[in-house]
Design an enzyme around this catalytic site. Structure first.
Site, PDB file in Angstrom:
ATOM      1  N   HIS A  68      59.653  50.548 -52.317  1.00 23.54           N
ATOM      2  CA  HIS A  68      58.511  50.443 -53.230  1.00 23.54           C
ATOM      3  C   HIS A  68      57.180  50.709 -52.535  1.00 23.54           C
ATOM      4  O   HIS A  68      56.116  50.467 -53.103  1.00 23.54           O
ATOM      5  CB  HIS A  68      58.492  49.107 -53.975  1.00 23.54           C
ATOM      6  CG  HIS A  68      59.514  49.030 -55.061  1.00 23.54           C
ATOM      7  ND1 HIS A  68      59.382  48.201 -56.157  1.00 23.54           N
ATOM      8  CD2 HIS A  68      60.690  49.687 -55.231  1.00 23.54           C
ATOM      9  CE1 HIS A  68      60.431  48.352 -56.951  1.00 23.54           C
ATOM     10  NE2 HIS A  68      61.243  49.242 -56.400  1.00 23.54           N
ATOM     11  N   GLU A  94      65.140  51.969 -65.448  1.00 25.22           N
ATOM     12  CA  GLU A  94      65.670  50.980 -64.507  1.00 25.22           C
ATOM     13  C   GLU A  94      64.574  50.170 -63.852  1.00 25.22           C
ATOM     14  O   GLU A  94      64.710  48.960 -63.641  1.00 25.22           O
ATOM     15  CB  GLU A  94      66.513  51.678 -63.432  1.00 25.22           C
ATOM     16  CG  GLU A  94      67.364  50.733 -62.589  1.00 25.22           C
ATOM     17  CD  GLU A  94      66.613  50.079 -61.418  1.00 25.22           C
ATOM     18  OE1 GLU A  94      67.121  49.100 -60.869  1.00 25.22           O
ATOM     19  OE2 GLU A  94      65.504  50.571 -61.065  1.00 25.22           O
ATOM     20  N   GLU A  95      63.447  50.802 -63.547  1.00 27.54           N
ATOM     21  CA  GLU A  95      62.383  50.117 -62.809  1.00 27.54           C
ATOM     22  C   GLU A  95      61.740  48.984 -63.609  1.00 27.54           C
ATOM     23  O   GLU A  95      61.034  48.149 -63.032  1.00 27.54           O
ATOM     24  CB  GLU A  95      61.313  51.112 -62.354  1.00 27.54           C
ATOM     25  CG  GLU A  95      61.771  52.067 -61.248  1.00 27.54           C
ATOM     26  CD  GLU A  95      62.042  51.392 -59.912  1.00 27.54           C
ATOM     27  OE1 GLU A  95      61.858  50.165 -59.810  1.00 27.54           O
ATOM     28  OE2 GLU A  95      62.435  52.102 -58.972  1.00 27.54           O
ATOM     29  N   HIS A 101      69.203  56.067 -61.294  1.00 27.50           N
ATOM     30  CA  HIS A 101      68.060  56.176 -62.198  1.00 27.50           C
ATOM     31  C   HIS A 101      67.054  57.208 -61.730  1.00 27.50           C
ATOM     32  O   HIS A 101      66.742  57.330 -60.544  1.00 27.50           O
ATOM     33  CB  HIS A 101      67.395  54.813 -62.424  1.00 27.50           C
ATOM     34  CG  HIS A 101      66.769  54.165 -61.226  1.00 27.50           C
ATOM     35  ND1 HIS A 101      65.455  54.343 -60.898  1.00 27.50           N
ATOM     36  CD2 HIS A 101      67.270  53.306 -60.303  1.00 27.50           C
ATOM     37  CE1 HIS A 101      65.157  53.622 -59.823  1.00 27.50           C
ATOM     38  NE2 HIS A 101      66.245  52.991 -59.439  1.00 27.50           N
ATOM     39  N   ASP A 126      72.289  52.983 -56.149  1.00 25.08           N
ATOM     40  CA  ASP A 126      70.851  52.766 -56.051  1.00 25.08           C
ATOM     41  C   ASP A 126      70.496  52.738 -54.570  1.00 25.08           C
ATOM     42  O   ASP A 126      71.267  53.210 -53.743  1.00 25.08           O
ATOM     43  CB  ASP A 126      70.468  51.475 -56.781  1.00 25.08           C
ATOM     44  CG  ASP A 126      69.054  51.496 -57.330  1.00 25.08           C
ATOM     45  OD1 ASP A 126      68.157  51.978 -56.613  1.00 25.08           O
ATOM     46  OD2 ASP A 126      68.840  51.022 -58.457  1.00 25.08           O
ATOM     47  N   ASP A 160      63.997  55.659 -53.977  1.00 27.44           N
ATOM     48  CA  ASP A 160      64.538  54.730 -54.968  1.00 27.44           C
ATOM     49  C   ASP A 160      64.137  55.276 -56.340  1.00 27.44           C
ATOM     50  O   ASP A 160      63.027  55.071 -56.788  1.00 27.44           O
ATOM     51  CB  ASP A 160      63.949  53.337 -54.723  1.00 27.44           C
ATOM     52  CG  ASP A 160      64.259  52.338 -55.807  1.00 27.44           C
ATOM     53  OD1 ASP A 160      65.193  52.571 -56.592  1.00 27.44           O
ATOM     54  OD2 ASP A 160      63.548  51.310 -55.886  1.00 27.44           O
TER      55      ASP A 160
END
Length: 342
Positions: free
Chosen positions: A319, A219-220, A68, A239, A185
């Site tokens: 994150h 995706e998030e 993504h 991922d 990510d």
């Protein structure tokens, strides 16, 4: 063959393009141009996902690979009376790490203003709770780099509720091979898949089956690959690999996820990936991710009748201010390369 310099060069360029969930057109355009320059045709779904078809030896079987391009981000929730901006999250950023970050505010007519994300108690000399105040989303604001003193001043320069707030990725590549940046990510895995496409074209490699590469854009927030082309019977999500409590993965490994919060991934497909990693003598780990979802789990949740598995380079501090190593990208590249040729 894995090209380290080329992969890092592409990754650093992609990381520099703002692409919070819901605002991915610029990153997708850059990705499309890169892939078409390699020599592939692309198509874009109504939702904005980019798909690349690669013909294989067995044209009766189509396997999918996904990564993504969307990232975490923020949005203007409201404009405050003092000219600062209140925020809402796009995805799940680790908000304590955002205090003090520089950001861009992107308006609906494509004006870009700069600012700083700050605690509502930003000065130790003024606020008694400056060092103890929560750094949750309701305790953070954006202070604009403009002469604005009230809500009307902010509105007059064109900023409104719902504007995108994209914070600085702060990309650094060290001489020792570490890649430090927000949004590894999942832009690190996008770079891996682009390197796979380039390798196949340059080395005239024909995959064992037809392949569809899916670069997703939501995706998030959980629905990036909720729809996939119906001819796909097997989907490999590429991922990030998690690092931390009870996990074997390190920043040099390709991680193979046996189960995440959506449930177990396909047993046979996961076993094959583990065996490929063993045969190629890759640095790898098999782990369980208790607080995680992927494009593969989104596809399954969307009703896709597929086998699905999940792999990715090990990424620390997910994150937040993330870090991986070029070895993790290479190990992931080698595992994907083995998968598409068998």
């Amino acid at each position: 063959m894995f090209k380290r310099d080329g992969t890092i060069s592409f990754l650093t360029k992609l990381l520099s393009i703002n692409s919070p969930t819901g605002y991915t057109n610029n990153a997708v355009s850059f990705l499309r141009e890169t892939i078409e320059d390699i020599g592939y045709e692309t198509l874009t779904t109504p939702k904005g996902n980019l798909i690349v078809q690669v013909d294989g030896e067995n044209a009766e079987v189509t396997r999918g690979l996904s990564a993504h391009v969307d990232t975490l981000g923020l949005m203007v929730r409201s404009i405050n009376s003092d000219g600062t901006l209140s925020l809402t999250k796009l995805g799940g950023p680790l908000t304590p790490t955002l205090d003090g970050e520089y950001c861009d505010i992107i308006t609906r007519d494509d004006k870009v203003y700069t600012g700083t994300i700050l605690s509502k108690s930003p000065s130790i000399h003024v606020f008694k709770d400056a060092s103890t105040k929560e750094r949750d989303i309701d305790s953070l604001i954006v202070k604009l780099d403009e002469r604005v003193e009230n809500k009307e001043d902010v509105q007059n320069i064109g900023i409104q509720n719902g504007d995108i707030v994209a914070y600085d990725p702060k990309v650094v590549v060290t001489d020792s091979g570490f890649i430090k940046s927000r949004f590894l990510d999942d832009k690190a895995s996008v770079a891996v898949l682009v390197s796979i496409l380039k390798m196949m074209k340059q080395e005239n490699i024909v995959p064992s089956t037809n392949l569809k590469f899916i670069f997703s854009t939501y995706e998030e927030v959980g629905h990036g690959a909720a729809w996939i082309p119906e001819d796909i019977t097997e989907l490999l999500a590429v991922d990030m690999g998690c690092i931390g409590l009870d996990l074997e993965c390190m920043e040099y490994d390709v991680s193979i996820c046996a189960k995440d919060s959506s449930g177990p991934y396909d047993y046979d497909m996961t076993t094959k990936l583990i065996n490929f990693a063993k045969e190629k003598e890759l640095s790898y780990a098999v782990d369980i991710y208790p607080m995680y979802g992927s494009d593969a789990s989104a596809a399954l949740g969307g009703g896709a009748n597929i086998k699905a598995a999940l792999i990715g380079p090990g990424v620390a501090s997910s994150h937040g201010m993330e870090r991986t190593h070029i070895d993790a990208l290479e190990n992931t590249f080698e595992l994907v390369s083995e998968y598409i040729q068998n």
